[in-house]
Design an enzyme around this catalytic site. Structure first.
Site, PDB file in Angstrom:
ATOM      1  CB  SER A 201       0.973  -5.382   7.829  1.00  0.00           C
ATOM      2  OG  SER A 201       1.067  -6.203   6.716  1.00  0.00           O
TER       3      SER A 201
ATOM      4  CE  LYS B 119      -6.193  -3.592   6.056  1.00  0.00           C
ATOM      5  NZ  LYS B 119      -5.626  -4.864   5.876  1.00  0.00           N
TER       6      LYS B 119
ATOM      7  CE  LYS C 140      -4.416  -7.893  10.636  1.00  0.00           C
ATOM      8  NZ  LYS C 140      -2.993  -7.574  10.528  1.00  0.00           N
ATOM      9  CB  THR C 141      -3.965 -13.969   7.829  1.00  0.00           C
ATOM     10  OG1 THR C 141      -4.426 -12.670   7.459  1.00  0.00           O
ATOM     11  CG2 THR C 141      -4.478 -14.984   6.828  1.00  0.00           C
TER      12      THR C 141
ATOM     13  CG  HIS D  69      -6.434  -3.850  10.970  1.00  0.00           C
ATOM     14  ND1 HIS D  69      -5.101  -3.524  11.024  1.00  0.00           N
ATOM     15  CD2 HIS D  69      -6.565  -4.676   9.907  1.00  0.00           C
ATOM     16  CE1 HIS D  69      -4.460  -4.126  10.044  1.00  0.00           C
ATOM     17  NE2 HIS D  69      -5.319  -4.834   9.351  1.00  0.00           N
TER      18      HIS D  69
ATOM     19  NE  ARG E 261      -0.180  -9.231   1.876  1.00  0.00           N
ATOM     20  CZ  ARG E 261      -0.742  -8.882   3.030  1.00  0.00           C
ATOM     21  NH1 ARG E 261      -1.805  -9.513   3.472  1.00  0.00           N
ATOM     22  NH2 ARG E 261      -0.221  -7.916   3.737  1.00  0.00           N
TER      23      ARG E 261
ATOM     24  NE  ARG F  99      -2.446  -1.356   3.403  1.00  0.00           N
ATOM     25  CZ  ARG F  99      -1.957  -0.635   4.402  1.00  0.00           C
ATOM     26  NH1 ARG F  99      -2.056   0.692   4.383  1.00  0.00           N
ATOM     27  NH2 ARG F  99      -1.379  -1.205   5.423  1.00  0.00           N
TER      28      ARG F  99
ATOM     29  CG  ASP G 258      -7.170  -7.603   7.322  1.00  0.00           C
ATOM     30  OD1 ASP G 258      -6.231  -7.571   8.132  1.00  0.00           O
ATOM     31  OD2 ASP G 258      -7.356  -6.714   6.476  1.00  0.00           O
TER      32      ASP G 258
HETATM   33  N1  LIG Z   1       5.143 -17.176  16.150  1.00  0.00           N
HETATM   34  C1  LIG Z   1       4.490 -16.755  15.090  1.00  0.00           C
HETATM   35  N2  LIG Z   1       3.206 -16.334  15.202  1.00  0.00           N
HETATM   36  C2  LIG Z   1       2.533 -15.875  14.123  1.00  0.00           C
HETATM   37  N3  LIG Z   1       3.047 -15.807  12.871  1.00  0.00           N
HETATM   38  C3  LIG Z   1       4.320 -16.228  12.699  1.00  0.00           C
HETATM   39  C4  LIG Z   1       5.085 -16.700  13.790  1.00  0.00           C
HETATM   40  N4  LIG Z   1       6.306 -17.038  13.323  1.00  0.00           N
HETATM   41  C5  LIG Z   1       6.305 -16.782  12.018  1.00  0.00           C
HETATM   42  N5  LIG Z   1       5.120 -16.297  11.604  1.00  0.00           N
HETATM   43  C6  LIG Z   1       4.797 -15.872  10.226  1.00  0.00           C
HETATM   44  O1  LIG Z   1       4.483 -14.486  10.252  1.00  0.00           O
HETATM   45  C7  LIG Z   1       3.531 -14.152   9.269  1.00  0.00           C
HETATM   46  C8  LIG Z   1       2.303 -13.515   9.875  1.00  0.00           C
HETATM   47  O2  LIG Z   1       1.575 -12.932   8.828  1.00  0.00           O
HETATM   48  P1  LIG Z   1      -0.002 -12.809   8.745  1.00  0.00           P
HETATM   49  O3  LIG Z   1      -0.670 -13.861   9.559  1.00  0.00           O
HETATM   50  O4  LIG Z   1      -0.377 -12.736   7.316  1.00  0.00           O
HETATM   51  O5  LIG Z   1      -0.165 -11.385   9.425  1.00  0.00           O
HETATM   52  P2  LIG Z   1      -1.356 -10.340   9.323  1.00  0.00           P
HETATM   53  O6  LIG Z   1      -2.565 -11.071   8.871  1.00  0.00           O
HETATM   54  O7  LIG Z   1      -1.467  -9.833  10.725  1.00  0.00           O
HETATM   55  O8  LIG Z   1      -0.883  -9.301   8.362  1.00  0.00           O
HETATM   56  C9  LIG Z   1       3.186 -15.443   8.556  1.00  0.00           C
HETATM   57  O9  LIG Z   1       3.953 -15.517   7.403  1.00  0.00           O
HETATM   58  C10 LIG Z   1       3.580 -16.506   9.592  1.00  0.00           C
HETATM   59  O10 LIG Z   1       3.925 -17.727   9.001  1.00  0.00           O
HETATM   60  C1  LIG Z   2      -3.683  -6.063   3.148  1.00  0.00           C
HETATM   61  C2  LIG Z   2      -3.165  -5.666   4.252  1.00  0.00           C
HETATM   62  O1  LIG Z   2      -3.421  -6.365   5.416  1.00  0.00           O
HETATM   63  P1  LIG Z   2      -2.494  -7.242   6.385  1.00  0.00           P
HETATM   64  O2  LIG Z   2      -1.085  -6.993   6.029  1.00  0.00           O
HETATM   65  O3  LIG Z   2      -2.852  -6.737   7.736  1.00  0.00           O
HETATM   66  O4  LIG Z   2      -2.912  -8.669   6.205  1.00  0.00           O
HETATM   67  C3  LIG Z   2      -2.431  -4.419   4.245  1.00  0.00           C
HETATM   68  O5  LIG Z   2      -2.204  -3.874   5.331  1.00  0.00           O
HETATM   69  O6  LIG Z   2      -2.076  -3.955   3.141  1.00  0.00           O
HETATM   70 CA   LIG Z   3      -3.365  -4.953   7.743  1.00  0.00          CA
HETATM   71 MN   LIG Z   4      -3.672 -10.592   7.192  1.00  0.00          MN
END
Ligand SMILES: Nc1ncnc2c1ncn2[C@@H]1O[C@H](COP(=O)(O)OP(=O)(O)O)[C@@H](O)[C@H]1O
Ligand SMILES: C=C(OP(=O)(O)O)C(=O)O
Ligand SMILES: [Ca+2]
Ligand SMILES: [Mn+2]
Length: 633
Positions: free
Chosen positions: A333, A296, A337-338, A315, A417, A151, A352
């Site tokens: 980010s 977003k 979360k995911t 969020h 992604r 972004r 999200d």
């Molecule tokens: N201990 C941990 N807890 C959560 N995620 C972890 C951990 N160690 C490594 N990761 C990695 O960190 C990243 C977290 O990203 P994601 O879940 O997409 O975050 P968000 O949705 O908050 O943007 C993933 O690639 C995940 O595999």
């Molecule tokens: C798509 C997004 O969400 P996140 O990285 O929290 O998954 C973003 O922040 O651009």
């Molecule tokens: Ca985000």
């Molecule tokens: Mn996410």
């Protein structure tokens, strides 16, 4: 595809450059891959459409109209490559065509609208016409987002007018950089003209928010099949009946991302501009093709609309146990979360964006947007399996021949992604709604390595950390070890909030209090030292911690308070080595630990200074408590 300095995309010539993959085969560097555009002129002969049909189609696409011209391109349905759908009078060379002098040139042109296409149709459109689009071995559609792979918050503008002047958060710290109505219209005209100049545009009519009483109808007008498929996956998909009765959208996005904004336009500081006009209920995107801007951008709109209805926009990820216990996962980010809301033992409500209203929680979206860097089948099986036909894979690198994706490849971006419909997760909760949350988990990826893997928070501490919105990631991975970069983003989403952070915080406090939710701070980042000397906490351990929160067992554990941050940490968590629960144990250099802890405490204090003179909610006592809930040293 090569990026020019001003953000424009330039399609170079020549074959795709390849690098050697593991097995010696050339690996497609999708970023640099070139392919000629395929024009399909083999359609059947021209067949005229009735005027009525044309009018009904034009009505459907009325949002493509210019605001300043009486006439614009005629809008017709269907793919121009399928000439049977092209009306006779679209062709100036046709013997019966009589030009009228009173109309503008643009009114002689036809723009085809590809309306709510299916995933398969969008695949075909992408593969036929969009460079860098390929089918990978798992069936996903790999695409490139161009020069922007994330972004562009600095290029976001919000129209400041009577509607928004008093309500929105303006000024220092706010993500809402103002623009005036006229400039918005200049950019809108630029985007609409660009879209109208094309042979075809994609239109998606979809919904946001699974709470039927607070559902929003959105229309997305875009130039790329990639964008249309992304939004098809990410928004709630209407049934054919719902689409038939769709009516007027509540909000419209004009995504002309391939086309730059005019940098000489007032308020522009680059050739990228994401413009939000709440009064007109419109958003314009110029100069970035990163699809996350759309998702977003709409989230920002919800952060305005929902609080006005006493509904809190969050969020956060969200899931629910078999017994109906709901957990929220807040975090910036990359904090998890995911990953953590996608849990094989629980129902996924969303990854999200959510709303917390009178009846409980609802997901805003109809899909998930997972990071796929270093994705593995073993550690994240549900996300792995969701990458299949229909899923959009952004900016990944794959083998030229086998089309197997190499998830460890960061050469295009680290922010690779996957966007898939939520039902691609087997235990998704459809409809994506649930009761009031029992646990509110704040995720921080602390690359300093001083925050405990888990702490139980008081309500005041939850508010303190929610308003702070801390995470620290590593600055860059290329030039060796770098200092972790602390980020504070109010409400764990400062880029998307529209009102002052204390408004959301007050609502969260009231809801947590009313429904007896417990707050937790979970460090998904470093342990045993900062980035460079320590290592990231094992995902398996974080999952065990989260399991103990869900089951209620962690609530009953024994706790003691840490110094500086005053966090309550458990003495034991099932499946997690007890010594890691207090980070001091994992550092060999205790002096370095203490220094780093104090350094982070100082960063928190500095950041919170701007909130010291703000009241949170109606309760003065709570404000005092929150101010006292930060680090003490
Ligand atoms: N201990 C941990 N807890 C959560 N995620 C972890 C951990 N160690 C490594 N990761 C990695 O960190 C990243 C977290 O990203 P994601 O879940 O997409 O975050 P968000 O949705 O908050 O943007 C993933 O690639 C995940 O595999
Ligand atoms: C798509 C997004 O969400 P996140 O990285 O929290 O998954 C973003 O922040 O651009
Ligand atoms: Ca985000
Ligand atoms: Mn996410």
């Amino acid at each position: 595809m090569a990026a020019k300095g001003n953000g424009e995309m330039k399609f170079g010539s020549g074959g795709g450059s390849t690098t050697k993959g593991r097995n010696g085969l050339g690996k497609i560097q999708t970023q640099r891959r070139q392919n000629g555009i395929c024009h399909d002129d083999s359609g059947p002969t021209v067949k005229a459409q009735t005027i009525d049909e044309l009018h009904s189609l034009q009505k459907k696409s009325a949002s493509l109209a210019s605001l300043t011209r009486e006439t614009g391109p005629k809008v017709v349905k269907g793919d121009p490559a399928r000439q049977s759908e092209t009306p006779k009078f679209a062709h100036a060379s046709h013997p019966h065509f009589t030009p009228t002098i009173s109309v503008s040139d643009s009114s002689l042109k036809f723009t085809h609208v590809l309306y709510n296409l299916s995933q398969a149709e969008l695949y075909e459109q992408a593969i036929k016409y969009e460079k860098g689009s390929f089918i990978t071995s798992n069936g996903a559609l790999a695409t490139l987002s161009g020069a922007k792979t994330g972004r562009s918050p600095k290029d976001k503008r919000v129209v400041r007018d009577e509607t928004t002047e008093d309500d929105l958060w303006w000024g220092k710290g706010s993500p809402n950089i103002e623009m005036d109505e006229h400039t918005f219209l200049v950019n809108r005209e630029r985007a609409v003209d660009y879209l109208n100049s094309l042979e075809k545009v994609f239109v998606n009519d979809q919904f946001l928010n699974w709470d039927p009483e607070n559902q929003i109808k959105v229309r997305i007008v875009s130039a790329r099949a990639y964008h249309s498929l992304f939004m098809h996956n990410m928004c709630i998909r209407p049934t054919p009946e719902e689409l038939e009765n769709f009516g007027t959208p509540d909000f419209t996005i004009y995504n002309a991302g391939q086309f730059p904004c005019n940098r000489y336009t007032h308020y522009m500081t680059s050739s990228t501009s994401i413009d939000l006009n709440l009064a007109r209920r419109e958003m314009v995107i110029l100069g970035t093709q990163y699809a996350g801007e759309m998702k977003k951008g709409l989230f920002s709109v919800m952060h305005y609309l929902m609080p006005n209805r006493q509904i809190l926009s969050l969020h956060s990820g969200c899931n629910m146990g078999k017994d109906g216990d709901v957990a929220l996962f807040f975090g910036l980010s990359g904090t998890g979360k995911t990953t953590l809301s996608t849990d094989h033992n629980r129902y996924l409500i969303g990854d999200d964006e959510h709303c917390w209203g009178q009846n409980g929680v609802s997901n805003i979206e109809g899909g998930c947007y997972a990071k796929c860097i270093d994705l593995s089948k073993e550690k994240e099986p549900d996300i792995w399996n969701a990458i299949k036909f229909g899923t959009v894979l952004e900016n990944v690198v794959f083998d030229e021949h086998t089309r197997e994706v190499d998830y460890s490849e960061k050469s295009v971006t680290e922010n690779t992604r996957a966007a898939y419909p939520i039902e691609y997760i087997p235990n998704a909760k459809i409809p994506c709604v649930g009761p009031h949350p029992k646990n509110v988990i704040l995720l921080a990826c602390d690359a300093f390595g001083v925050l405990p893997p888990v702490s139980k928070l008081s309500l005041a501490q939850t508010m303190y950390h929610f308003i702070s919105g801390y995470t620290a990631l590593v600055a860059g991975t290329e030039d060796g070890i770098k200092e972790p970069q602390a980020t504070f983003s109010a409400c764990f989403g400062a880029a998307f909030i529209m009102l002052h952070p204390t408004k959301y915080a007050a609502m969260l406090a009231a809801k947590m209090q009313k429904h007896g939710a417990t707050g937790w701070l979970v460090n998904t980042g470093w342990s045993g030292g900062s980035y460079g000397s320590g290592s990231r906490i094992k995902l398996a351990y974080t999952r065990k911690i989260i399991d103990a929160i869900h089951s209620g067992s962690l609530l009953k554990a024994n706790y003691r308070k840490t110094e500086v941050f005053g966090l309550e940490i458990p003495t034991g968590v099932e499946g997690v080595p007890s010594e890691i629960l207090d980070p001091v144990n994992t550092w060999s250099n205790k002096k370095a630990y203490k220094e780093t802890l104090l350094k982070l405490g100082g960063l928190f204090k500095n950041n919170f200074e701007v909130f010291v003179n703000h009241k949170i909610g109606k309760d003065d006592g709570l404000t005092e408590e929150i101010l006292a809930a930060g680090p003490v040293f």
